[in-house]
Design an enzyme around this catalytic site. Sequence first.
Site, mmCIF file in Angstrom:
data_model
loop_
_atom_site.group_PDB
_atom_site.id
_atom_site.type_symbol
_atom_site.label_atom_id
_atom_site.label_comp_id
_atom_site.label_asym_id
_atom_site.label_seq_id
_atom_site.Cartn_x
_atom_site.Cartn_y
_atom_site.Cartn_z
ATOM 1 N N ASP A 72 0.815 -1.216 0.000
ATOM 2 C CA ASP A 72 0.000 0.000 0.000
ATOM 3 C C ASP A 72 0.848 1.266 0.000
ATOM 4 O O ASP A 72 2.069 1.221 0.179
ATOM 5 C CB ASP A 72 -0.967 -0.011 1.197
ATOM 6 C CG ASP A 72 -0.304 -0.490 2.496
ATOM 7 O OD1 ASP A 72 0.932 -0.411 2.604
ATOM 8 O OD2 ASP A 72 -1.028 -0.937 3.396
ATOM 9 N N ASN A 102 -7.541 -3.677 14.264
ATOM 10 C CA ASN A 102 -8.925 -3.901 13.834
ATOM 11 C C ASN A 102 -9.027 -5.038 12.815
ATOM 12 O O ASN A 102 -10.056 -5.223 12.185
ATOM 13 C CB ASN A 102 -9.523 -2.612 13.252
ATOM 14 C CG ASN A 102 -8.768 -2.132 12.019
ATOM 15 O OD1 ASN A 102 -7.828 -2.780 11.564
ATOM 16 N ND2 ASN A 102 -9.173 -0.995 11.479
ATOM 17 N N HIS A 121 -7.221 -5.293 10.054
ATOM 18 C CA HIS A 121 -6.948 -4.960 8.655
ATOM 19 C C HIS A 121 -5.660 -5.635 8.175
ATOM 20 O O HIS A 121 -4.765 -5.931 8.948
ATOM 21 C CB HIS A 121 -6.954 -3.446 8.411
ATOM 22 C CG HIS A 121 -5.746 -2.692 8.882
ATOM 23 N ND1 HIS A 121 -5.758 -1.328 9.067
ATOM 24 C CD2 HIS A 121 -4.489 -3.096 9.198
ATOM 25 C CE1 HIS A 121 -4.564 -0.943 9.456
ATOM 26 N NE2 HIS A 121 -3.782 -1.983 9.554
ATOM 27 N N GLU A 132 -9.669 -2.251 5.381
ATOM 28 C CA GLU A 132 -10.281 -2.016 6.683
ATOM 29 C C GLU A 132 -11.527 -2.891 6.851
ATOM 30 O O GLU A 132 -12.036 -3.441 5.863
ATOM 31 C CB GLU A 132 -10.672 -0.530 6.794
ATOM 32 C CG GLU A 132 -9.508 0.443 6.577
ATOM 33 C CD GLU A 132 -8.588 0.571 7.794
ATOM 34 O OE1 GLU A 132 -8.520 -0.381 8.614
ATOM 35 O OE2 GLU A 132 -7.928 1.609 7.917
HETATM 36 P P1 PGA Z 1 2.149 -2.143 12.641
HETATM 37 O O1 PGA Z 1 0.963 -2.145 11.603
HETATM 38 O O2 PGA Z 1 3.153 -3.119 12.098
HETATM 39 O O3 PGA Z 1 2.673 -0.747 12.607
HETATM 40 O O4 PGA Z 1 1.581 -2.560 13.938
HETATM 41 C C1 PGA Z 1 0.490 -3.364 11.131
HETATM 42 C C2 PGA Z 1 -0.666 -3.084 10.252
HETATM 43 O O5 PGA Z 1 -1.378 -2.095 10.511
HETATM 44 O O6 PGA Z 1 -0.867 -3.836 9.290
#
Ligand code: PGA
Length: 249
Positions: free
Chosen positions: A67, A136, A138, A143
């Site tokens: 992304d 959450n 994702h 999302e």
């Molecule tokens: P993080 O994010 O590695 O910064 O915890 C993971 C994600 O949101 O996919």
Amino acid sequence: MKLIEVKNYEHMCELAASYISDKVRANPNITLGLATGGTPLGTYKKLIEDYKHGKTSYKQVVSFNLDEYIGLTGQSPNSYRYYMNDNFFDHIDIDQDNTFVPNGIATDLDQECKNYEEQIRAKGEIDLQLLGIGSNGHIGFNEPGASFESYTHVVELTESTREANSIYFERMEDVPKKAITMGIASIMKSKEILLLVSGEHKHDSLAKLLTGDLTEQFPASILKQHPSVTIIADAAAIGNLNIKEVMYD
Ligand code: PGA
């Protein structure tokens, strides 16, 4: 899904790096799917160390990132292009032309999404996709509520995701509201997935992934349907979850 429990973040990174570098050495033309965020940082550091010891070459490797924020150029320190160059690509011998990150400042974003998918197809699909998971559920920037059928597309970020990522920005209002993300269907097309989960704050999402239902309200739940998923999770993320331990072979 295969779950490997490790002691802590450091061990997760070591294991993930050796998992990935083994695959690169076995298939020097491998197409990697890469992730940003806090979780994979230590893994990239270990891969750089391994590279500096002359163990693994990335000369023929192709990579696609999950992304990118919309509105940030690759020179912006908060863009994922910048993150990847700074934390990984600039320190190994990968050909920068073979590193793909969605272009968040494309004038035609829909066309950019289509092109990105076509590029993945043209390179013969992703062999190994590295993933993190959001609190959450994702994956990428897909999302809760994202369609399981989605390919690369533009998304509105939820407030919880913007807040989680605001630690990297000076002000909350600087956190972009939109992003381009590979879709759930794009991720599911990868031949193999390596999911990293570390920290107590990820316990609930790991528990939901392992024990919850398949639902678009929890995007990572789709991974149950993928034929080849390895999860490396540390003790803090696993907590009191009653799991059957599987050893790394
Ligand atoms: P993080 O994010 O590695 O910064 O915890 C993971 C994600 O949101 O996919």
